[in-house]
Design a protein around this motif. Structure first.
Motif, short mmCIF file in Angstrom:
data_model
loop_
_atom_site.label_atom_id
_atom_site.label_comp_id
_atom_site.label_asym_id
_atom_site.label_seq_id
_atom_site.Cartn_x
_atom_site.Cartn_y
_atom_site.Cartn_z
N ALA A 89 0.83 -1.21 0.00
CA ALA A 89 0.00 0.00 0.00
C ALA A 89 0.86 1.26 0.00
O ALA A 89 0.59 2.21 -0.73
N GLU A 90 1.91 1.25 0.81
CA GLU A 90 2.79 2.42 0.86
C GLU A 90 3.45 2.66 -0.49
O GLU A 90 3.56 3.79 -0.95
N ALA A 91 3.91 1.57 -1.11
CA ALA A 91 4.57 1.71 -2.41
C ALA A 91 3.58 2.23 -3.46
O ALA A 91 3.91 3.11 -4.27
N ARG A 115 -8.45 7.69 -4.81
CA ARG A 115 -8.49 6.75 -5.93
C ARG A 115 -7.50 5.59 -5.74
O ARG A 115 -7.84 4.43 -5.93
N GLN A 116 -6.28 5.92 -5.37
CA GLN A 116 -5.29 4.85 -5.20
C GLN A 116 -5.64 3.98 -3.98
O GLN A 116 -5.38 2.79 -3.97
N HIS A 117 -6.28 4.58 -2.99
CA HIS A 117 -6.68 3.79 -1.82
C HIS A 117 -7.73 2.74 -2.22
O HIS A 117 -7.67 1.59 -1.80
N PHE A 118 -8.68 3.16 -3.04
CA PHE A 118 -9.68 2.20 -3.52
C PHE A 118 -9.03 1.08 -4.33
O PHE A 118 -9.45 -0.07 -4.27
N GLU A 119 -8.02 1.44 -5.11
CA GLU A 119 -7.33 0.40 -5.89
C GLU A 119 -6.69 -0.64 -4.98
O GLU A 119 -6.81 -1.84 -5.19
N VAL A 120 -6.01 -0.16 -3.95
CA VAL A 120 -5.35 -1.08 -3.01
C VAL A 120 -6.38 -1.92 -2.26
O VAL A 120 -6.19 -3.10 -2.00
N LEU A 121 -7.49 -1.27 -1.94
CA LEU A 121 -8.50 -1.90 -1.08
C LEU A 121 -9.40 -2.85 -1.86
O LEU A 121 -9.81 -3.89 -1.35
N LEU A 122 -9.76 -2.47 -3.08
CA LEU A 122 -10.81 -3.19 -3.81
C LEU A 122 -10.31 -3.82 -5.10
O LEU A 122 -11.06 -4.56 -5.74
N GLY A 123 -9.08 -3.51 -5.49
CA GLY A 123 -8.56 -4.04 -6.74
C GLY A 123 -8.25 -5.52 -6.64
O GLY A 123 -8.50 -6.16 -5.62
N PRO A 124 -7.72 -6.10 -7.72
CA PRO A 124 -7.37 -7.53 -7.72
C PRO A 124 -6.29 -7.84 -6.69
O PRO A 124 -5.37 -7.05 -6.48
N GLY A 125 -6.41 -8.99 -6.07
CA GLY A 125 -5.43 -9.41 -5.06
C GLY A 125 -5.47 -8.55 -3.82
O GLY A 125 -4.46 -8.34 -3.16
N VAL A 190 -15.10 -2.22 1.53
CA VAL A 190 -14.80 -3.65 1.34
C VAL A 190 -16.00 -4.51 1.72
O VAL A 190 -16.11 -5.66 1.29
N GLN A 191 -16.92 -3.96 2.51
CA GLN A 191 -18.08 -4.72 2.93
C GLN A 191 -19.20 -4.71 1.90
O GLN A 191 -20.06 -5.59 1.91
N TRP A 192 -19.23 -3.71 1.04
CA TRP A 192 -20.38 -3.62 0.15
C TRP A 192 -20.02 -3.46 -1.33
O TRP A 192 -20.85 -3.73 -2.19
N TYR A 193 -18.82 -3.04 -1.64
CA TYR A 193 -18.49 -2.81 -3.04
C TYR A 193 -18.29 -4.12 -3.78
O TYR A 193 -17.57 -5.01 -3.30
N SER A 194 -18.90 -4.24 -4.94
CA SER A 194 -18.65 -5.42 -5.77
C SER A 194 -18.03 -4.98 -7.09
O SER A 194 -18.63 -4.19 -7.83
N PRO A 195 -16.83 -5.45 -7.36
CA PRO A 195 -16.05 -5.02 -8.54
C PRO A 195 -16.82 -5.20 -9.85
O PRO A 195 -16.60 -4.48 -10.81
N GLY A 196 -17.74 -6.18 -9.88
CA GLY A 196 -18.45 -6.40 -11.12
C GLY A 196 -19.67 -5.50 -11.29
O GLY A 196 -20.29 -5.49 -12.34
N GLY A 197 -20.02 -4.74 -10.26
CA GLY A 197 -21.23 -3.94 -10.28
C GLY A 197 -21.15 -2.72 -11.18
O GLY A 197 -20.23 -2.58 -11.99
N LYS A 198 -22.11 -1.82 -11.00
CA LYS A 198 -22.18 -0.69 -11.93
C LYS A 198 -21.36 0.51 -11.47
O LYS A 198 -21.19 1.47 -12.21
N LEU A 199 -20.87 0.47 -10.25
CA LEU A 199 -20.05 1.57 -9.75
C LEU A 199 -18.58 1.29 -10.08
O LEU A 199 -18.00 0.32 -9.58
#
Lengths: 222, 222
Positions: A89-91, A115-125, A190-199
């Motif tokens: 995350a720091e990197a 934006r980058q926080h969401f990537e770290v939190l919700l992105g792949p892996g 992380v509790q409610w976001y679904s990567p495949g959804g419309k957001l």
DNA sequence: CCTACCGATCGGTAGG
DNA sequence: CCTACCGATCGGTAGG
């Protein structure tokens, strides 16, 4: 149940039995990493206490006792997961900030951070940070202090932008309290976001900025 | 590890062995309640998987097997904790809203909702909602659905205020997304708020309103 | 890394 | 509610 004086996990695994060859040596890093990755996923899905070291071993294609060749305890493995998650995350955050112009507006700086926080939190892996957020309780004091130093550094990068926005009247809450609320709001995703959804992550970022500083991004309004 | 077809916990405990007297009958509710209260505190402190039914029994001054006289399973006890937590929260919220004037401004309505939410979340005896927030994963599908209905009702009460504020231009984010972010921000406070510290619930509420709708409460500015 | 194992603990039950 | 108990599982280790 947990050892009172845990031994800190060292980077070099302890040697027992016959010394491995050079080729196997290189592989050791892979096997160790496989355990960390498997543990991250399982800890996230079933929790630390709900995951057995046998589960982790099986997910990394090992026998039940083998994780203890690489880690002194289950708890040390949890600590390794969190440490690696925060290092990533720091990197990631440093790289994102490096793309910003030297004197970027604080609005842009905050948008980049969110934006980058969401990537770290919700992105792949993205198993590592959720584990850090929700399994904190299972660390001992020394481990907690080590992870705490990492999160303080990560979150500290947000303060200049928040202070500047407060001075400019864009952020009405006190920066220190705002930071706590903001991280809560983002991390809860992380509790409610679904990567495949419309957001999309872009829209998610725009909505967060709208909520916190009333920023209406021209790219997405509704 | 968990039963595939959990039996729903009924209000009336199953009778086995000698039938209790009327006096003991009345006491049964107390003993059951003692288990729920003890379980709430332990589940919050050590997590569901980290708490043994023996821990709970001991905290309620019972022997190891006794919780199963009142609850069909450890999981049913968890469900009871969450159910009671949400019932309390709904009642508390309804009472708070009842004190509002019929056509109160949406700012006041949101302030009331935030304030009472902090009371439920951070006030004395506030173990139930944190357990609900963080042990969700340990419920089975049917239990999850039942709790989900309660939280939907609770959170639904916030939407009229959020929509009104959005229409008035005070809330820039879309109400549905704002609600998710806002609950994340507020709920995260269980991780960092200390009741003995310098932030009162009034100030906490004011800071939250400032962050979300830029509301500067005359009673507390800084 | 695997094999074989240990002591402890766990959720839950039978019977009263 | 307690007593006494069962089968299963768990974290961890010795030895190679």
């Amino acid at each position: 149940m947990r050892p009172a004086e845990p031994v800190h996990d060292t980077s070099a695994p302890p040697r027992r039995g016959r010394p491995p060859k050079t080729a196997a040596e290189r592989d050791e890093g892979n096997r160790r990493q496989a355990l960390i990755t498997a543990a991250a996923r399982l800890f996230r899905t079933k929790g630390f206490d709900g995951t057995s070291t046998r589960d982790i071993a099986a997910a990394a294609d090992m026998q039940s006792g083998s994780p203890f060749y690489f880690f002194q305890s289950k708890q040390a493995l949890l600590h390794a997961v969190m440490q690696e998650g925060m290092a990533r995350a720091e990197a990631h955050q440093a790289q994102a900030l490096a793309t910003l112009p030297a004197r970027a507006a604080p609005e842009d700086r905050l948008r980049t951070l969110v934006r980058q926080h969401f990537e770290v939190l919700l992105g792949p892996g993205s198993d590592f940070i959720p584990v850090m957020l929700y399994e904190w309780r299972s660390l001992d004091d020394a481990q907690r202090a080590s992870i705490s130093a990492q999160t303080a550094a990560y979150e500290g990068e947000w303060m200049p932008a928040l202070r500047a926005l407060h001075r400019a009247g864009r952020l009405k809450a006190r920066p220190a309290v705002a930071r706590l609320f903001i991280f809560g709001a983002l991390n809860w995703a992380v509790q409610w976001y679904s990567p495949g959804g419309k957001l999309s992550l872009d829209e998610l970022t725009a909505q967060a900025l709208a909520l916190f500083i009333g920023e209406t991004d021209p790219r997405s309004s509704g």
